[in-house]
Design an enzyme around this catalytic site. Structure first.
Site, PDB file in Angstrom:
ATOM      1  N   TYR A  54       0.664  -1.257  -0.333  1.00 47.32           N
ATOM      2  CA  TYR A  54       0.755  -0.167  -0.124  1.00 47.32           C
ATOM      3  C   TYR A  54       0.731   0.978  -0.140  1.00 47.32           C
ATOM      4  O   TYR A  54       1.430   1.696   0.518  1.00 47.32           O
ATOM      5  CB  TYR A  54      -0.911   0.466   0.848  1.00 47.32           C
ATOM      6  N   HIS A 139       0.282 -12.277   1.545  1.00 54.67           N
ATOM      7  CA  HIS A 139      -0.415 -11.459   0.597  1.00 54.67           C
ATOM      8  C   HIS A 139      -0.758 -11.655  -1.246  1.00 54.67           C
ATOM      9  O   HIS A 139       0.544 -11.662  -1.624  1.00 54.67           O
ATOM     10  CB  HIS A 139       0.098 -10.653   0.412  1.00 54.67           C
TER      11      HIS A 139
END
Length: 329
Positions: A54, A139
């Site tokens: 992010y 992830h």
């Protein structure tokens, strides 16, 4: 509060997702990011999810700065491993190709090896300014299944056994591999983004029943399907692209039902995700104090049972999905 799987880590029913604080699509100032986390705290949110992906680490840095003066025992943080951030020699351009309005100072390198997992976690701790995180997810290992199961997952198991982290799992936008993690490993929790919403119940096919049977917790992300269920409009996004006309029409019909019954589509979207017994928490991404305040208020608002019945009658929701039970007044 819910306990994640067989761990001792607890999360609240509503958590804050921090991808927007990494400048998802558009810039957010440091002050806005700090105020967003502060507002979440004031509304009782104590679970915060982040990732190196992010904003090339920006979300982790901002979250850590906002939590720095909070008592460490009073909040839960999850981050993710699988993408190492390597600095580039000369930063040119931005990271919008990956969705983030930040300078392209680093490149992402996929790495689900045991060494990569530990390096990623160490780097996350440095960016967060914390001595530990509570939950670590693999992830998006979609294209790296062999390494994720053979090396990445065992590395997480070791970290959990050593007490470095409290709970382990995987976070993805698909259900097939998450179901495999639930059935074939000893994960405490999986994070499923966008696949259990008012518009997409594909997680009901295998993932949620498997999680319930194995006492594995599920955290739901993407409750608004990246925007369409928050504000259905012709330019709304679904799964990070322009919403197809058919889904826009369905969302607008659902919104009309919500309007008729004195509730909102946002409240219904959050309540729907939280109603399944396997779901421990719902993550809401927010980029401003106003957005997180609205999410908290919508999450707390009751949705009348007549709303769900009308969705069933109109064929807008399958009749066998769990929905919230309206508390007697």
């Amino acid at each position: 509060m819910s306990t994640l799987g067989r761990s001792t880590v607890t999360v609240g029913g509503l958590g804050l997702g921090t991808a927007p604080l990494g400048n998802l699509y558009t810039e957010v100032t440091d002050e806005q990011a700090h105020e967003t986390v502060d507002t979440a705290w004031r509304h009782g949110i104590r679970y915060f999810d982040t990732a190196p992906h992010y904003g090339l680490g920006l979300a982790e840095r901002r979250l850590g700065a906002a939590l720095r003066d909070r008592p460490r025992t009073e909040f839960t943080v999850s981050t993710k491993v699988g993408r190492l951030l390597e600095p580039v020699r000369t930063a040119t351009g931005d990271d919008l190709a990956h969705g983030f309005a930040v300078p392209a100072t680093h490149r992402r390198v996929w790495d689900f090896s045991a060494d990569g997992v530990r390096r990623s976690l160490d780097a996350s701790l440095a960016r967060l300014g914390l001595d530990r995180v509570d939950v670590v997810y693999l992830h998006d290992p979609d294209d790296h299944a062999e390494q994720a199961f053979r090396e990445g997952y065992p590395a997480l198991e070791r970290l959990r056994a050593e007490g470095v982290v409290g709970a382990i799992g995987a976070g993805m936008n698909q259900t097939g591999m998450l179901t495999r993690f639930v059935r074939d490993t000893d994960v405490d929790v999986v994070l499923c983004a966008g696949r259990y919403t008012l518009l997409d119940q594909s997680a009901l096919t295998g993932l949620l029943p498997a999680a319930e049977a194995r006492s594995t917790s599920v955290v739901i992300g993407g409750a608004f399907n990246s925007g369409l269920l928050a504000d259905p409009a012709p330019d709304a996004t679904y799964d990070y692209t322009r919403a197809p006309a058919e889904l826009l029409d369905r969302a607008l019909r659902m919104k009309a039902v919500a309007d008729r019954h004195g509730t909102t589509l946002r409240a219904a979207a959050l309540a729907f995700c939280a109603a399944h017994p396997a779901v421990a928490s719902v993550l809401a991404g927010a980029r401003s104090a106003a957005q997180v305040r609205d999410c908290a208020e919508q999450f707390a608002a009751p949705v009348p049972s007549v709303f769900w019945h009308e969705l069933w009658d109109a064929g807008l929701l399958p009749p066998d999905v769990p929905v919230p039970v309206e508390e007697p007044s």
